[in-house]
Design an enzyme around this catalytic site. Structure first.
Site, PDB file in Angstrom:
ATOM      1  N   CYS A   2       1.038  -1.135   0.026  1.00 53.56           N
ATOM      2  CA  CYS A   2      -0.227   0.039  -0.015  1.00 53.56           C
ATOM      3  C   CYS A   2       0.693   1.171   0.038  1.00 53.56           C
ATOM      4  O   CYS A   2       1.985   1.244   0.762  1.00 53.56           O
ATOM      5  CB  CYS A   2      -0.888   0.100   1.235  1.00 53.56           C
ATOM      6  N   TRP A  74      -3.596  -2.396  -1.355  1.00 55.22           N
ATOM      7  CA  TRP A  74      -3.138  -3.823  -1.791  1.00 55.22           C
ATOM      8  C   TRP A  74      -3.966  -4.659  -0.900  1.00 55.22           C
ATOM      9  O   TRP A  74      -3.655  -4.646   0.364  1.00 55.22           O
ATOM     10  CB  TRP A  74      -1.920  -3.947  -2.035  1.00 55.22           C
ATOM     11  N   ASN A  98      -0.831   1.250   6.128  1.00 54.12           N
ATOM     12  CA  ASN A  98       0.204   0.186   5.231  1.00 54.12           C
ATOM     13  C   ASN A  98       0.515  -1.025   6.336  1.00 54.12           C
ATOM     14  O   ASN A  98       1.079  -0.294   7.128  1.00 54.12           O
ATOM     15  CB  ASN A  98       1.255   0.771   4.677  1.00 54.12           C
ATOM     16  N   LYS A 480       9.817 -14.804 -13.625  1.00 51.34           N
ATOM     17  CA  LYS A 480       9.440 -13.394 -14.207  1.00 51.34           C
ATOM     18  C   LYS A 480       8.353 -14.032 -15.090  1.00 51.34           C
ATOM     19  O   LYS A 480       7.545 -12.927 -15.237  1.00 51.34           O
ATOM     20  CB  LYS A 480      10.647 -13.059 -14.960  1.00 51.34           C
ATOM     21  N   LYS A 599       5.333  -4.232  -5.189  1.00 53.58           N
ATOM     22  CA  LYS A 599       6.588  -3.917  -5.576  1.00 53.58           C
ATOM     23  C   LYS A 599       7.368  -4.254  -4.228  1.00 53.58           C
ATOM     24  O   LYS A 599       8.488  -4.624  -4.257  1.00 53.58           O
ATOM     25  CB  LYS A 599       6.690  -2.670  -6.020  1.00 53.58           C
TER      26      LYS A 599
END
Length: 604
Positions: A2, A74, A98, A480, A599
């Site tokens: 977040c 998130w 968060n 990936k 991320k």
């Protein structure tokens, strides 16, 4: 995870908050919202999905005010809905958060007994309800927020806004980072410096357990015990160009393309004058063991480094993932180093693992991309990877820069332990200086990689194989691909193929074989032949000698420039990244912000 931003300003704050939240999109999110105080009245707007939805809402339903907080969520507790979106509000209090409040169920039951019922599925709502209960009992907003903070268990960054208070925000940090920014008669709060970069370059990071009363006149910080605390105000030199796409379609494409430049800069920084330029006091000579801890892509960088430390330096090396490390309560020899690798420097599991190791080993090292991060500040020695801001959720340039720093440490260890002499070290450093040029050559193969990726994108399952130091690259390549294309992919050591995975092979399964022409090449080719004998579609990633020797009969051959075996893992990261990127393009997925991912993972 977040993103949090807060502004006490001179101008209408809603557009400023939205722009700041855009700079935090790289963290990953599924809903967004803002709250403001205007003429003493607290109000909010929230929307599910991308920030453009919130922007559209604000066009039709504006939110005036010069004091406000914003959030990109998130989801952890409860689905991505407007009701569950932040800011959360109860009466005169709004909060953005968060982290995770671990005792929220206990608090929710206590509040229900007092007649305060929840409207959302979130843990955060208990924070605003608890604060409201203290205000209802007669406490002032500052005291009520502090009283609520004392009841919370878990990890959090919190920012409070209050009805009737146009010159007050309360900020608090435990486990999740929070930065205070200074302006001219204005103050700012953000999850990281990127959010605040266009508004200020003067930043204070709250320490663990700190809470702060923020007004336009400044900030009053208290430590976990309630004592007044002075925290350093630092100047942040943030390259704004590096958080723009610069003509690329995606941040990930830009960050893949930047790797030769950032690696060249990092090589110059750490090998000034052709000699290693690492921090003083690192002595690997008499160590019994290394412990490397990280999560996700960083853990594969550590696994690659294990090959380097053991083969180059003869130094036993254990690699563990942060989410498991401390729960095993592993014994750590006093005569050892522990190395913690994190792109953000805020990864919750890695930070907790560092705290477990502190005091048990001779030295704690951090390898991070953010030198002001929690992991960097709490380590004995911090080594920045110098990748620059990385916005794409799938790590690319941070991974290769992590590998670079780990390789330098392995070379230092090898020299200190007498495994290589000065001449060999100079030769390795010369090879490293030439690596950015080889990376440019690898990037020039992008058109052929894109063609292969488009074919791979039609598959439902993909396997990656590698031997030796290419095994961690197989794991990374699979990660990936699954991250951004949503194709199921797995990485295996080539020699393990016969021990189960070969059962998956048929004509529908592409198998990506990462195999430079090294001392293990012949064994890898044997495994590749086993795949081809079962009609598997082999994509061979190799150098010219390998392509000439083993390219016949394969589905695709992707030829990389010839490179020293020691550097192959760094070089071969590029085709793995480009395969994933172009497969995602072919699938039409969201490359920079793949679903369900963030991320910076700042919660367990």
């Amino acid at each position: 995870m977040c993103g949090i931003v807060g502004v006490l300003g001179h101008h209408e704050v809603a557009p400023i908050l939205v722009e700041a939240l855009k700079r935090l999109e790289y963290r990953g999110y599924d809903s967004a919202g803002i709250a403001t105080v205007n003429h003493g009245r607290l109000d909010r707007r929230r929307a599910v999905g991308k920030l453009v939805n919130l922007s559209d809402l604000l066009v039709h339903d504006p939110l005036p005010g010069k004091a406000g907080i914003g959030h990109t969520r998130w989801a952890t507790h409860g689905a991505a809905t407007v009701v569950n979106a932040h800011p959360h509000r109860s009466g005169p209090v709004a909060v953005v958060h968060n982290g995770i409040i671990e005792n929220f169920r206990e608090l929710r039951s206590e509040l229900a007994a007092r007649g305060l019922t929840c409207e959302t599925e979130t843990d955060t709502e208990t924070v605003v309800m608890l604060t409201r209960s203290y205000i209802d009992a007669g406490m002032a907003p500052r005291a009520a927020a502090v009283a609520a903070l004392k009841r919370l268990e878990g990890a959090f960054a919190l920012l409070f806004l209050f009805d009737g208070e146009e010159n007050l925000m309360v900020a608090a940090r435990k486990g999740s980072p929070l930065a205070i920014g200074y302006g001219e008669g204005e103050m700012f709060v953000g999850s990281d410096a990127i959010a605040l970069a266009p508004m200020t370059d003067r930043i204070t990071y709250l320490d663990e357990g700190d809470y702060a009363f923020v007004t336009r006149e400044g900030v009053e910080i208290h430590d976990a015990a309630g004592r007044h605390a002075n925290r350093e105000v630092m100047r942040i030199q943030l390259d704004q160009a590096r958080i723009e796409k610069a003509g690329f379609k995606h941040f990930m494409a830009k960050e893949i393309a930047e790797q030769p430049v950032v690696l060249a800069d990092a090589v110059k920084h750490y090998t000034a004058g052709g000699r290693l330029n690492l921090p003083q006091g690192l002595d690997f000579g008499g160590l019994d063991r290394l412990t490397l801890v990280a999560c996700g892509t960083a853990s594969y960088a550590c696994l690659t480094a294990k090959y380097w430390f053991e083969s180059l330096a003869g130094l036993p090396c254990e690699v563990d993932i942060g989410s498991e490390f401390r729960y095993r309560e592993p014994p750590l020899p006093e005569n050892s180093y522990a190395i913690f690798v994190s792109q953000s420097g805020e990864t919750a599991d890695t930070l907790a693992a560092l705290r477990y190791a502190a005091g048990k080993v001779a030295k704690v090292l951090a390898i991070v991309n953010v030198p002001t991060s929690s992991i960097a500040r709490e380590a004995d020695v911090a080594l920045p990877i110098l990748a620059g801001v990385e916005v794409g959720v799938a790590s690319t340039k941070a991974f290769t820069c992590q590998l670079h720093v780990l390789l330098l440490l392995a070379l230092q260890a090898a020299r200190q332990r007498g495994r290589i002499d000065d001449e060999a070290l100079t030769r390795h450093l010369a090879d490293l200086a030439a690596l950015p040029g080889l990376m440019n050559q690898a990037l020039s193969r992008e058109p052929s990689i894109a063609v292969a990726a488009a074919a791979v994108a039609e598959a439902q399952d993909v396997l990656f194989l590698g031997r030796g130091a290419m095994f961690p690259l197989a794991l990374e390549g699979a990660l990936k691909l699954k991250e951004i294309s949503y194709i199921h992919a797995e990485g295996y050591a080539s020699g393990e193929l016969k021990h189960g995975p070969i059962a998956l092979i048929d004509k529908t399964v592409p198998v990506i074989v990462l195999a430079p022409r090294d001392r293990l090449f012949d064994k890898t080719v044997s495994n590749m032949q086993e795949v081809m004998a079962r009609h598997g579609k082999v994509v061979l990633v190799t150098d010219p000698a390998g392509a000439k020797e083993a390219g016949e009969g394969t589905w695709k051959v992707l030829t990389m420039p010839e490179a020293p075996a020691l550097l192959a893992p760094i070089l071969y990261a590029i085709p793995a990244q480009l395969l994933a990127y172009h497969a995602a393009i072919a699938k039409g997925t969201d490359v920079d912000q793949p679903r369900n991912l963030a991320k910076s993972v700042t919660v367990e």
